[in-house]
Design a protein around this motif. Structure first.
Motif, PDB file in Angstrom:
ATOM      1  N   PHE A 183      13.160 -10.187  12.284  1.00 24.88           N
ATOM      2  CA  PHE A 183      14.059 -11.226  12.778  1.00 24.88           C
ATOM      3  C   PHE A 183      15.387 -11.285  12.038  1.00 24.88           C
ATOM      4  CE2 PHE A 183       9.668 -12.567  13.453  1.00 24.88           C
ATOM      5  CZ  PHE A 183       9.648 -12.752  14.835  1.00 24.88           C
ATOM      6  N   SER A 184      15.452 -10.770  10.816  1.00 22.86           N
ATOM      7  CA  SER A 184      16.705 -10.799  10.055  1.00 22.86           C
ATOM      8  C   SER A 184      16.731  -9.624   9.083  1.00 22.86           C
ATOM      9  CB  SER A 184      16.844 -12.130   9.283  1.00 22.86           C
ATOM     10  OG  SER A 184      15.814 -12.248   8.331  1.00 22.86           O
ATOM     11  N   ASN A 185      17.817  -9.540   8.328  1.00 21.30           N
ATOM     12  CA  ASN A 185      17.937  -8.445   7.375  1.00 21.30           C
ATOM     13  C   ASN A 185      16.913  -8.590   6.250  1.00 21.30           C
ATOM     14  OD1 ASN A 185      20.111  -7.365   8.775  1.00 21.30           O
ATOM     15  ND2 ASN A 185      21.585  -8.620   7.622  1.00 21.30           N
ATOM     16  N   THR A 186      16.369  -7.487   5.846  1.00 21.53           N
ATOM     17  CA  THR A 186      15.426  -7.523   4.727  1.00 21.53           C
ATOM     18  C   THR A 186      16.145  -7.811   3.416  1.00 21.53           C
ATOM     19  OG1 THR A 186      14.007  -5.939   5.850  1.00 21.53           O
ATOM     20  CG2 THR A 186      13.642  -6.230   3.485  1.00 21.53           C
ATOM     21  N   ASP A 187      17.278  -7.157   3.186  1.00 26.28           N
ATOM     22  CA  ASP A 187      18.067  -7.348   1.957  1.00 26.28           C
ATOM     23  C   ASP A 187      19.311  -8.169   2.285  1.00 26.28           C
ATOM     24  OD1 ASP A 187      16.678  -5.464  -0.044  1.00 26.28           O
ATOM     25  OD2 ASP A 187      16.943  -4.207   1.734  1.00 26.28           O
ATOM     26  N   ASN A 188      19.550  -9.174   1.474  1.00 25.83           N
ATOM     27  CA  ASN A 188      20.697 -10.045   1.687  1.00 25.83           C
ATOM     28  C   ASN A 188      21.458 -10.227   0.375  1.00 25.83           C
ATOM     29  OD1 ASN A 188      20.157 -11.234   4.571  1.00 25.83           O
ATOM     30  ND2 ASN A 188      18.197 -11.324   3.500  1.00 25.83           N
ATOM     31  N   THR A 189      22.747  -9.986   0.426  1.00 23.20           N
ATOM     32  CA  THR A 189      23.605 -10.118  -0.746  1.00 23.20           C
ATOM     33  C   THR A 189      24.768 -11.044  -0.401  1.00 23.20           C
ATOM     34  OG1 THR A 189      23.047  -7.879  -1.456  1.00 23.20           O
ATOM     35  CG2 THR A 189      24.976  -8.901  -2.465  1.00 23.20           C
ATOM     36  N   SER A 190      25.085 -11.919  -1.345  1.00 27.78           N
ATOM     37  CA  SER A 190      26.205 -12.828  -1.106  1.00 27.78           C
ATOM     38  C   SER A 190      27.028 -12.953  -2.376  1.00 27.78           C
ATOM     39  CB  SER A 190      25.706 -14.213  -0.661  1.00 27.78           C
ATOM     40  OG  SER A 190      24.920 -14.801  -1.693  1.00 27.78           O
ATOM     41  N   VAL A 191      28.330 -13.092  -2.199  1.00 25.94           N
ATOM     42  CA  VAL A 191      29.263 -13.309  -3.303  1.00 25.94           C
ATOM     43  C   VAL A 191      30.139 -14.507  -2.944  1.00 25.94           C
ATOM     44  CG1 VAL A 191      31.124 -12.351  -4.692  1.00 25.94           C
ATOM     45  CG2 VAL A 191      29.268 -10.872  -3.900  1.00 25.94           C
ATOM     46  N   MET A 192      30.218 -15.473  -3.877  1.00 24.96           N
ATOM     47  CA  MET A 192      30.996 -16.694  -3.612  1.00 24.96           C
ATOM     48  C   MET A 192      31.969 -16.946  -4.755  1.00 24.96           C
ATOM     49  SD  MET A 192      27.984 -19.240  -2.218  1.00 24.96           S
ATOM     50  CE  MET A 192      26.952 -18.882  -3.630  1.00 24.96           C
ATOM     51  N   LEU A 193      33.090 -17.479  -4.409  1.00 24.35           N
ATOM     52  CA  LEU A 193      34.098 -17.879  -5.387  1.00 24.35           C
ATOM     53  C   LEU A 193      34.148 -19.398  -5.399  1.00 24.35           C
ATOM     54  CD1 LEU A 193      36.159 -16.609  -7.337  1.00 24.35           C
ATOM     55  CD2 LEU A 193      37.876 -16.906  -5.551  1.00 24.35           C
ATOM     56  N   GLU A 194      33.873 -19.986  -6.583  1.00 19.19           N
ATOM     57  CA  GLU A 194      33.797 -21.435  -6.703  1.00 19.19           C
ATOM     58  C   GLU A 194      34.904 -21.929  -7.630  1.00 19.19           C
ATOM     59  OE1 GLU A 194      30.023 -24.165  -7.420  1.00 19.19           O
ATOM     60  OE2 GLU A 194      30.792 -23.379  -9.299  1.00 19.19           O
ATOM     61  N   ALA A 195      35.670 -22.889  -7.156  1.00 24.65           N
ATOM     62  CA  ALA A 195      36.763 -23.469  -7.951  1.00 24.65           C
ATOM     63  C   ALA A 195      36.497 -24.944  -8.166  1.00 24.65           C
ATOM     64  CB  ALA A 195      38.096 -23.261  -7.245  1.00 24.65           C
ATOM     65  N   LYS A 196      36.771 -25.405  -9.398  1.00 26.44           N
ATOM     66  CA  LYS A 196      36.541 -26.814  -9.734  1.00 26.44           C
ATOM     67  C   LYS A 196      37.621 -27.279 -10.700  1.00 26.44           C
ATOM     68  CE  LYS A 196      33.175 -27.835 -12.495  1.00 26.44           C
ATOM     69  NZ  LYS A 196      31.822 -28.092 -13.065  1.00 26.44           N
ATOM     70  N   TRP A 197      38.111 -28.457 -10.476  1.00 23.11           N
ATOM     71  CA  TRP A 197      39.139 -29.005 -11.364  1.00 23.11           C
ATOM     72  C   TRP A 197      38.867 -30.505 -11.522  1.00 23.11           C
ATOM     73  CZ3 TRP A 197      45.127 -27.969 -10.747  1.00 23.11           C
ATOM     74  CH2 TRP A 197      45.764 -28.319 -11.950  1.00 23.11           C
ATOM     75  N   THR A 198      38.523 -30.905 -12.733  1.00 20.95           N
ATOM     76  CA  THR A 198      38.228 -32.310 -13.017  1.00 20.95           C
ATOM     77  C   THR A 198      39.508 -32.983 -13.508  1.00 20.95           C
ATOM     78  OG1 THR A 198      35.964 -31.735 -13.626  1.00 20.95           O
ATOM     79  CG2 THR A 198      36.771 -33.882 -14.328  1.00 20.95           C
ATOM     80  N   PHE A 199      39.930 -34.017 -12.807  1.00 21.69           N
ATOM     81  CA  PHE A 199      41.193 -34.664 -13.137  1.00 21.69           C
ATOM     82  C   PHE A 199      41.036 -35.831 -14.108  1.00 21.69           C
ATOM     83  CE2 PHE A 199      42.028 -32.645  -9.065  1.00 21.69           C
ATOM     84  CZ  PHE A 199      43.209 -31.987  -9.330  1.00 21.69           C
ATOM     85  N   PHE A 200      39.845 -36.424 -14.172  1.00 19.58           N
ATOM     86  CA  PHE A 200      39.705 -37.625 -14.990  1.00 19.58           C
ATOM     87  C   PHE A 200      38.297 -37.676 -15.569  1.00 19.58           C
ATOM     88  CE2 PHE A 200      39.365 -42.318 -15.612  1.00 19.58           C
ATOM     89  CZ  PHE A 200      40.446 -42.463 -16.456  1.00 19.58           C
ATOM     90  N   GLN A 201      38.215 -37.797 -16.893  1.00 20.54           N
ATOM     91  CA  GLN A 201      36.911 -37.856 -17.552  1.00 20.54           C
ATOM     92  C   GLN A 201      36.828 -39.019 -18.529  1.00 20.54           C
ATOM     93  OE1 GLN A 201      36.159 -33.938 -19.304  1.00 20.54           O
ATOM     94  NE2 GLN A 201      34.699 -33.557 -17.652  1.00 20.54           N
ATOM     95  N   TRP A 202      37.572 -40.067 -18.310  1.00 22.30           N
ATOM     96  CA  TRP A 202      37.526 -41.249 -19.174  1.00 22.30           C
ATOM     97  C   TRP A 202      37.779 -40.881 -20.644  1.00 22.30           C
ATOM     98  CZ3 TRP A 202      37.379 -46.018 -17.078  1.00 22.30           C
ATOM     99  CH2 TRP A 202      36.961 -46.121 -15.746  1.00 22.30           C
ATOM    100  N   ASP A 203      38.746 -40.023 -20.890  1.00 23.77           N
ATOM    101  CA  ASP A 203      39.164 -39.657 -22.243  1.00 23.77           C
ATOM    102  C   ASP A 203      38.099 -38.873 -23.016  1.00 23.77           C
ATOM    103  OD1 ASP A 203      41.409 -39.609 -23.776  1.00 23.77           O
ATOM    104  OD2 ASP A 203      40.937 -41.408 -24.913  1.00 23.77           O
ATOM    105  N   LYS A 204      37.105 -38.360 -22.309  1.00 28.52           N
ATOM    106  CA  LYS A 204      36.030 -37.612 -22.972  1.00 28.52           C
ATOM    107  C   LYS A 204      36.559 -36.338 -23.624  1.00 28.52           C
ATOM    108  CE  LYS A 204      31.501 -35.517 -22.092  1.00 28.52           C
ATOM    109  NZ  LYS A 204      31.851 -34.188 -22.585  1.00 28.52           N
ATOM    110  N   THR A 205      37.505 -35.671 -22.992  1.00 28.53           N
ATOM    111  CA  THR A 205      38.031 -34.414 -23.532  1.00 28.53           C
ATOM    112  C   THR A 205      38.688 -34.625 -24.885  1.00 28.53           C
ATOM    113  OG1 THR A 205      38.386 -33.579 -21.302  1.00 28.53           O
ATOM    114  CG2 THR A 205      39.591 -32.491 -23.079  1.00 28.53           C
ATOM    115  N   ARG A 206      39.498 -35.692 -24.991  1.00 30.45           N
ATOM    116  CA  ARG A 206      40.170 -35.961 -26.259  1.00 30.45           C
ATOM    117  C   ARG A 206      39.165 -36.273 -27.363  1.00 30.45           C
ATOM    118  NH1 ARG A 206      41.676 -40.206 -29.178  1.00 30.45           N
ATOM    119  NH2 ARG A 206      40.766 -41.629 -27.656  1.00 30.45           N
ATOM    120  N   VAL A 207      38.130 -37.022 -27.029  1.00 30.76           N
ATOM    121  CA  VAL A 207      37.107 -37.366 -28.026  1.00 30.76           C
ATOM    122  C   VAL A 207      36.354 -36.119 -28.477  1.00 30.76           C
ATOM    123  CG1 VAL A 207      34.974 -38.654 -28.401  1.00 30.76           C
ATOM    124  CG2 VAL A 207      36.870 -39.721 -27.178  1.00 30.76           C
TER     125      VAL A 207
END
Length: 226
Positions: A183-207
């Motif tokens: 019913f479908s391919n026996t071998d399946n391969t996938s490649v994904m590009l994931e981007a994330k950008w956190t704009f606000f962390q309640w000053d956690k980065t500075r601490v």
């Protein structure tokens, strides 16, 4: 970071080995010293036994008062007590050395005596240089300071966009080996590009950055003090 952690673990093992070597050498010399003290104590007991016997004969002949005879016996009793303590010290020192060597403490341990020739020590400045360049504990602290420096840089990384490349591979089939699929391919391969950008962390980065900086300063103080 992984390379620094590997080097840190290796140096930490070296410190443990050197500490064990130092402990074994100190225990060995302590045992030799305890044996020397015991030998001197036994010699003193024999000498005072002879003195007490002479005092007894002199007292019987009326050459010395009873007080002198009593003093000789008291001195002998004290010497016997000191010899017993010295013998116990030998047993304790031998047990400590056997424990470090992973030996049965009930088995006899007779270390070979050594002859130490006095040597002229090197210049103190030269010893300082060797200690600063070769002392394992300093290497450990310097390695730790480098890791904390990297941690300080990583602490501010959430401020910037993060891009992750994710790959996946799977097999689908109607048998345990997943080799047959109508019913479908026996071998399946996938490649994904994931981007994330956190704009606000309640000053956690500075601490987090401040904490890493303070930890690094503490290690640098340790290095300076050592």
């Amino acid at each position: 970071t992984a390379r620094l952690q590997k080097a840190y673990t290796k140096e930490e093992t070296r410190v443990s080995v050197l500490d064990l070597i130092l402990d074994v050498k100190c225990a060995f010399y302590n045992l030799l010293l305890a044996q020397k003290v015991f030998a001197v104590s036994e010699e003193e007991v024999r000498a005072l036994e002879a003195h007490a016997e002479d005092a007894r004969r002199f007292h019987e002949q009326g050459l010395i008062p009873g007080n002198d005879l009593l003093k000789s016996r008291v001195a002998l009793a004290d010497a016997v007590q000191q010899a017993e303590k010295a013998g116990a010290g030998v047993a304790v020192a031998a047990s400590a050395l056997s424990t470090l060597l992973n030996r049965d403490p009930d088995k006899a341990l007779v270390p070979a005596d050594i002859t130490v020739r006095p040597e002229t020590p090197p210049a103190l400045a030269c010893l300082y240089d060797q200690a600063l360049s070769n002392r394992p504990m300093l290497s450990l602290l310097k390695n730790n300071a480098m890791q904390l420096g990297i941690a300080e840089e990583l602490a501010i990384s959430p401020r910037y966009p993060q891009i992750n490349l994710v790959g996946a591979y799977s097999r689908n089939g109607d048998n345990p080996a997943a080799s047959e699929n109508d019913f479908s391919n026996t071998d399946n391969t996938s490649v994904m590009l994931e981007a994330k950008w956190t704009f606000f962390q309640w000053d956690k980065t500075r601490v987090d950055k401040a904490r890493a900086r303070q930890n690094k300063k503490a290690v640098l103080h340790q290095i300076r003090d050592m």
